[in-house]
Structure formats: structure tokens, C-alpha cells
Enzyme design. Structure first.
Site: not given
Length: 566
Positions: A64, A118, A175, A177, A188, A336, A338, A343-344, A347, A385-386, A427
Site C-alpha cells: 500500500d 486505496s 480497511d 485494500t 469505505r 491477496q 497486503e 502507506d499508513k 501518511h 495501489d497508488h 497520496h
């Protein structure tokens, strides 16, 4: 299933070289002064790994917020500038992937969102379709509080085909994803029954009844292996009264595990699906935080990231290894997994936290590659994802709004900056890396979009490689018809009547499965026919009729869902 071919595929090889496929000789210990490079032409090596056949197993590994800048920062820190990650950087096919989404509007031509969260990005590969921010595997609409059309996901497709499925994350399982793999909801944030204020029309108690919160939907899907954080969401009471956790155990026979030891003790799915909840919210990153601050920044030229106390939590590679162990079966699986805290922690402008989770992702890729070595019909895809805003900079004193400096494996300082916000970061809309290994892995090369992954994850119609020798025969095709409901007594005494039509096959096998376990197997003629599937005992619940047609150029499958009633 062969993985090599000696014929020259000039177009494919040229494309692979154009996107910079990693050389197998690039070792992780090479010093920066002797940066690794190609020692020979690798065209033939790449062609030898082009395999157009459909995969039996698919492992999708998501970082992520993982873009090339974050990969580079983690590599520099863990291995040095001349190093190479043993998993992530060894995958033979590499490309770039766009991640844009849509904005709410009147439609049908929705405005473009060049930077997405996400939810729509994970929905992109899960469904093959674009959607708006905050939306999970559900189409766009006029506004965030107006639900869109539910889109079928890759995980749901594999379940319909009788494959086992798994979903693993270091975040809360509810979450964005992990949720996009098997939940359909307009916002979400509606993760548990108590979080449904903005999704009231999608509650199970609504009229007409909705699918419920993300936690309820994940349980209702009977995903065979669910591992991650987010116990607080499953502890919430449903509209019917019991908590989601109680509902999972009583209605769907889930076995709940809450620490690494209990997870290690699970040896099969024979006693039901597994729900691992190892943290109340998100799981703990590998490293303690190093949060960037305004220049001159945090850390320093001698700063090394410190290990965090993770208690009894398993790490991502351990969860993934256990998931693969439990899901592995002759009918194949989809998993899948992750690495969410990249990502977190980005942030939070926490460079150490993000580096640690990316290093764990690499260890997870190595786990998948080890399984693939013994099971070459396994496709592994690794991507994000981004993109995010972490940037490697030259001067922490004035090159960003927040900066941090760490000492890398080279013995030299590396500084990073976060500049999208005064505090924290966000992001960006840049394209990101996608890499793969195994059957149909070459489909990730060049520049693709996230929605293109949907078809690759499901397995595309195999192409015929050019070169000497006879052309590859066409792939078999098969169809199946069966009643949607059958009484359990009829199933045991007379059997379920199934009709099969096939072409291009040399053998056709018909199976009746429950939760991935084969109850009955029969064969019919190569062109199909009628058969009755009779169980030895009373069986109730959701079943799958799966037909596998095998021929000279591979296999084709078709499946139907059946409910056995009391």
C-alpha cells in the site's frame, strides 16, 4: 505445465527490455561503487520465462502506497544503493501501472480523479472497473452517499470456480485494500455494524436488506483464510444482536486465532475457515517511528531504525506462508496479501515505519517465490495501489516541509522529505511499479492500468507463441448446467443431475466441492454428457459443481453454485 520455451519471441523480448527487467545477477551485496549491471544479453533468459498458460494458483502481493521512490528508500536503507531485494527486485517481468480513478457526477462520463485513495484503486484490480474515492467494488454514482452498482471481484470469481481463497493484511481486515476483494459498499468507512451511519440503506436491517458492513460481508463470503488486524470491527454487535465475531463462528464455522502461536498450530481447513485477528486495529510495524519534522528534520547522519515491540503478532511473511499452506490444493487458490503500513506510516511522515513494512513485503515475496519453485503453475504479481509523497532529497535543511535522515546500509546518510502537507503526507498520482513471475506474468510489462490486472489475475485466454514446430492446439472449452437447489436427501440417495458440454478436450472431470474439499468426482466423455453426483452422507449448505476439461494445450474450467437444503 512447462515454464520455458526456446523459440525467440522478438516482440515480447524487446518490450521486456524496454521496461527494464531486473537481471538475475544483480546481487544484494554489491557496493555502490560497483553498481550491479547486466553482464550478458538477457533476451533468451526472458523469452525462456514467457509462459502463456493459465495459472492454477494466483498470489497478489500489495504494498500500500509503494511507489519507486519508497522502494528505493527502503532498498538504500536495508541493502545499500547497489543492493537488490531478493524477492521484489528478482521478478523477471516489470512494468508501470497507472492508478487514476473517477469523481462522483451525473454520469455516464464521470470526471477523472488523477489522485485516488486505496478504495477505488483496490477496486480497480478487484473488478476491472474504475470507481470513485471511498467506494469499494461498487460503481460510481452522483454522490458519495448514493450507492452504485456492485461489481463482481476476482476473489468472488475464484470462489465460484471452486478454488480456495485468502485475504491477508497488516491493516484492519476491513480497511480499503483487503475489503475491496470481497465487499461492496458505497463508503469505505462503514467497516463494522456500528460504523454504518453513512451507509444506512446498505445495512442488513434496511428495507430492502443490504449486504451489511464490510466485516459482515467478509464473513458472509466464507473466505477460507482471513488474517490481519481489526478485531474492534468484528467485536461490534450486528443488527440481529450477536457480534460479527460470534456470527462468524456460529453461522459460518470460523475458527478464530489471535496470536502467532495459535496461527502456527492451525494445520488445515478441514474444521472450517480461519479468521486471524492479531490486533485491535492495525498491526504493529517492524520499526519504531521516526517522524519527519520541519527542517533541519528528525533523525540524523548516524540514526538507525529501532525494532518495535510487536508482542505476539505474526509478521506478514508468516501470515502469508500459513495462508499458502492452508490454501494449497489440487483445484488451485487465490490469495491477496497486503503490506499495509507502508502507506499508513507515510501518511504519518514516518520513514522507519514505512521502510520496515516494505522490507517485510520483500520477505513475503520470497515466501511466494519459494512456493512457486515447487508449484510452477503459480502466478505471483507484486504492486502497489497508488503512489505517495516520500522523496529522497539532497539537503534536509531546506528541501522539504518535513524531513528525516537515517544511516543506510552503505554507511552514508540518506534524507527524505514529505511536502504535500505541513504535517503528515498524502497520496500522489504518479504511476507505480508492477512486477510478476510465473504463467502469464508477461502481461504486466509496458505501461498498463490497474484495471488490466483484473483479467490477468483471472487468467487470460492463452496465446500461441511463434517459433519452430507445430502450432499449439486451441485451448479446450467447457460448460456445465445444474439445478441451483437440491434436497440433501436427494443428493445422497439419487444424486445431483449435471449436464456437461465440452470441446477440444481429451478428458473431462466433474467434481462436487464444499469449501474447497472434493466430495464426489466423476468423469464424462471428452465431448461431455450427463452425470449424477451422489454424496455418501447428508450434506447441506453451499456447494460447487466444478468441471475441468483437459486437452493438449491446457485446461478449461466451468463451475456452478448449488445449495443443498435440509
Amino acid at each position: 505445465m512447462p515454464r520455458t520455451r526456446t523459440s525467440l519471441v522478438a516482440v515480447a523480448a524487446a518490450g521486456l527490455l524496454a521496461v527494464g527487467v531486473t537481471a538475475a545477477t544483480a546481487g544484494p551485496s554489491a557496493p555502490a561503487s560497483l553498481a550491479p549491471g547486466f553482464t550478458k544479453d538477457i533476451s533468451a533468459d526472458l523469452v525462456a520465462q514467457v509462459d502463456p498458460s493459465k495459472p492454477r494458483n494466483v498470489i497478489l502481493i500489495i504494498g500500500d502506497g509503494m511507489d519507486d521512490s519508497m522502494i528505493t528508500a527502503a532498498r538504500n536503507y536495508e541493502l545499500g544503493a547497489g543492493g537488490r531485494f531478493a524477492g521484489l527486485d528478482s521478478l523477471p517481468f516489470t512494468g508501470a501501472m497507472t492508478t487514476y480513478g473517477l469523481k462522483a457526477g451525473a454520469g455516464p462520463d464521470y470526471p477523472i480523479a488523477y489522485v485516488s485513495d486505496s478504495a477505488p484503486t483496490a477496486s480497480g484490480w478487484s473488478t476491472g472497473k474504475k470507481t470513485i474515492d471511498g467506494r469499494l467494488s461498487q460503481g460510481p454514482s452522483a454522490a458519495a452517499n448514493v450507492p452504485g452498482e456492485n461489481y463482481e471481484t476476482v476473489l468472488e470469481r475464484y470462489q465460484e470456480q471452486g478454488a480456495l481463497v485468502g485475504n491477508v493484511s497488516t491493516a484492519e481486515l476491513t480497511d480499503a485494500t483487503p475489503a475491496a476483494a470481497a465487499a461492496h459498499i458505497s463508503q469505505r468507512a462503514c467497516q463494522g455494524p456500528a460504523d454504518m451511519t453513512n451507509c444506512a440503506v446498505e445495512k442488513k436491517s434496511a428495507t430492502p436488506a443490504g449486504l451489511g458492513s464490510v466485516a459482515e460481508q467478509l464473513v458472509d463470503h466464507e473466505i477460507d483464510v482471513l488474517l490481519g488486524g481489526g478485531k474492534q470491527r468484528f467485536a461490534q454487535a450486528t443488527d440481529a444482536g450477536p457480534t460479527v465475531l460470534d456470527y462468524a463462528q456460529d453461522a459460518h464455522d470460523y475458527r478464530v486465532v489471535e496470536d502467532a502461536t495459535a496461527l502456527a498450530d492451525v494445520s488445515s481447513l478441514a474444521d472450517g475457515p480461519v479468521l486471524g485477528l492479531f490486533a485491535n486495529a492495525n498491526m504493529t510495524p517492524r520499526y519504531q517511528p521516526l517522524v519527519a519534522t520541519p527542517p533541519p528534520g528528525s533523525g540524523g547522519p548516524a540514526y538507525r531504525c529501532q525494532d518495535a515491540d510487536r508482542g505476539t503478532q505474526p509478521d506478514l511473511s508468516a501470515m502469508t506462508a500459513k495462508a499458502i499452506e492452508l490454501l494449497d490444493n489440487p483445484n488451485g487458490f487465490f490469495l491477496q496479501t497486503e503490506s499495509a503500513m507502508i502507506d499508513k506510516q507515510e501518511h504519518s511522515s514516518d520513514i522507519c515505519g514505512a521502510i520496515g513494512d516494505l522490507a517485510e513485503l520483500d520477505e513475503t515475496v520470497q515466501v511466494a517465490l519459494e512456493f512457486q519453485e515447487a508449484n510452477p503453475d503459480t502466478l505471483i504479481i507484486v504492486t502497489g495501489d497508488h503512489a505517495h509523497s516520500t522523496q529522497i532529497i539532497g539537503n534536509p535543511a531546506d528541501d522539504g516541509r518535513q524531513t528525516a535522515t537515517v544511516l543506510t546500509a552503505d554507511g552514508d546518510p540518506m534524507s527524505v522529505a514529505y511536502s504535500t502537507n505541513a504535517v503528515g503526507s498524502d497520496h500522489t498520482g504518479a504511476q507505480i511499479r508492477v512486477a510478476a513471475s510465473g504463467p502469464q506474468a508477461a502481461n504486466v510489462t509496458g505501461v498498463i492500468d490497474q484495471t488490466d490486472l483484473f483479467r490477468t489475475l483471472l487468467g487470460r485466454t492463452p496465446s500461441v507463441l511463434p517459433g519452430p514446430g507445430a502450432p499449439t492446439p486451441l485451448k479446450p472449452s467447457v460448460g456445465v448446467a445444474a439445478l441451483e437447489r437440491v434436497a440433501a436427501t436427494t443428493l445422497r440417495n439419487r444424486g445431483l443431475h449435471v449436464s456437461v458440454a465440452a470441446a477440444g478436450a481429451t478428458s473431462v472431470k466433474v467434481q462436487l466441492l464444499r469449501q474447497g474439499r472434493v466430495l464426489v468426482t466423476r468423469t464424462v466423455r471428452a465431448t461431455g454428457g450427463d452425470v449424477r453426483l451422489r454424496t455418501a452422507r447428508l450434506v447441506t449448505g453451499r456447494l460447487t459443481v466444478k468441471v475441468v476439461a483437459s486437452g493438449a494445450s491446457g485446461t478449461a474450467t466451468s463451475a456452478r453454485k448449488v445449495v443443498a437444503t435440509r
